[in-house]
Design a protein around this motif. Sequence first.
Motif, short mmCIF file in Angstrom:
data_model
loop_
_atom_site.label_atom_id
_atom_site.label_comp_id
_atom_site.label_asym_id
_atom_site.label_seq_id
_atom_site.Cartn_x
_atom_site.Cartn_y
_atom_site.Cartn_z
N MET A 44 0.84 -1.17 0.00
CA MET A 44 0.00 0.00 0.00
C MET A 44 0.89 1.25 0.00
N LYS A 45 0.56 2.18 -0.82
CA LYS A 45 1.29 3.44 -0.90
C LYS A 45 0.61 4.47 0.01
N THR A 46 1.42 5.23 0.74
CA THR A 46 0.86 6.25 1.62
C THR A 46 1.59 7.58 1.43
N ARG A 47 0.92 8.62 1.85
CA ARG A 47 1.51 9.96 1.84
C ARG A 47 1.65 10.48 3.27
N GLN A 50 6.17 3.07 5.37
CA GLN A 50 6.91 2.23 4.42
C GLN A 50 6.01 1.28 3.63
N GLY A 51 4.72 1.33 3.90
CA GLY A 51 3.78 0.49 3.16
C GLY A 51 3.83 -0.97 3.55
N ARG A 52 4.39 -1.27 4.73
CA ARG A 52 4.51 -2.65 5.20
C ARG A 52 3.33 -3.09 6.07
N TYR A 53 2.41 -2.18 6.36
CA TYR A 53 1.29 -2.49 7.25
C TYR A 53 0.02 -1.85 6.70
N ASN A 54 -1.02 -2.65 6.56
CA ASN A 54 -2.31 -2.14 6.11
C ASN A 54 -3.16 -1.84 7.34
N PRO A 55 -3.53 -0.59 7.54
CA PRO A 55 -4.27 -0.24 8.74
C PRO A 55 -5.73 -0.66 8.68
N ARG A 101 -10.26 12.99 3.31
CA ARG A 101 -10.55 11.64 2.83
C ARG A 101 -9.40 10.70 3.13
N ILE A 102 -9.72 9.48 3.52
CA ILE A 102 -8.71 8.46 3.74
C ILE A 102 -7.91 8.24 2.47
N GLU A 103 -8.59 8.31 1.32
CA GLU A 103 -7.94 8.06 0.04
C GLU A 103 -6.85 9.10 -0.29
N ASP A 104 -6.90 10.26 0.36
CA ASP A 104 -5.87 11.26 0.15
C ASP A 104 -4.56 10.86 0.83
N VAL A 105 -4.65 9.96 1.79
CA VAL A 105 -3.47 9.51 2.55
C VAL A 105 -3.02 8.12 2.12
N PHE A 106 -3.97 7.23 1.89
CA PHE A 106 -3.68 5.83 1.56
C PHE A 106 -4.17 5.49 0.15
N SER A 107 -3.35 4.74 -0.57
CA SER A 107 -3.73 4.30 -1.91
C SER A 107 -3.22 2.88 -2.15
N GLU A 108 -4.01 2.08 -2.81
CA GLU A 108 -3.58 0.72 -3.14
C GLU A 108 -2.72 0.72 -4.40
#
Length: 65
Positions: free
Chosen positions: A1-4, A35-40, A56-63
């Motif tokens: 998972m990619k995050t900002r 680091q994208g090693r954990y999916n919350p 929005r959650i999507e602004d922070v987390f993206s698959e």
Amino acid sequence: MKTRISEYRQKLGLTQEQLAQAVGVSRQTIIALEQGRYNPSLQLAYRVAKTLRQKRIEDVFSELD
């Protein structure tokens, strides 16, 4: 998972420890999220987004990578 998370956290001048305390997790969890090693869970993703002042959650987390 990619995050900002790191990007938004730094813009707000928060350390990983400060963000961790604000959302109720350990610093190691924040590191793993960044680091994208954990999916919350949905609840944790919401708390992170809210703390980082994102609507929005999507602004922070993206698959998408």
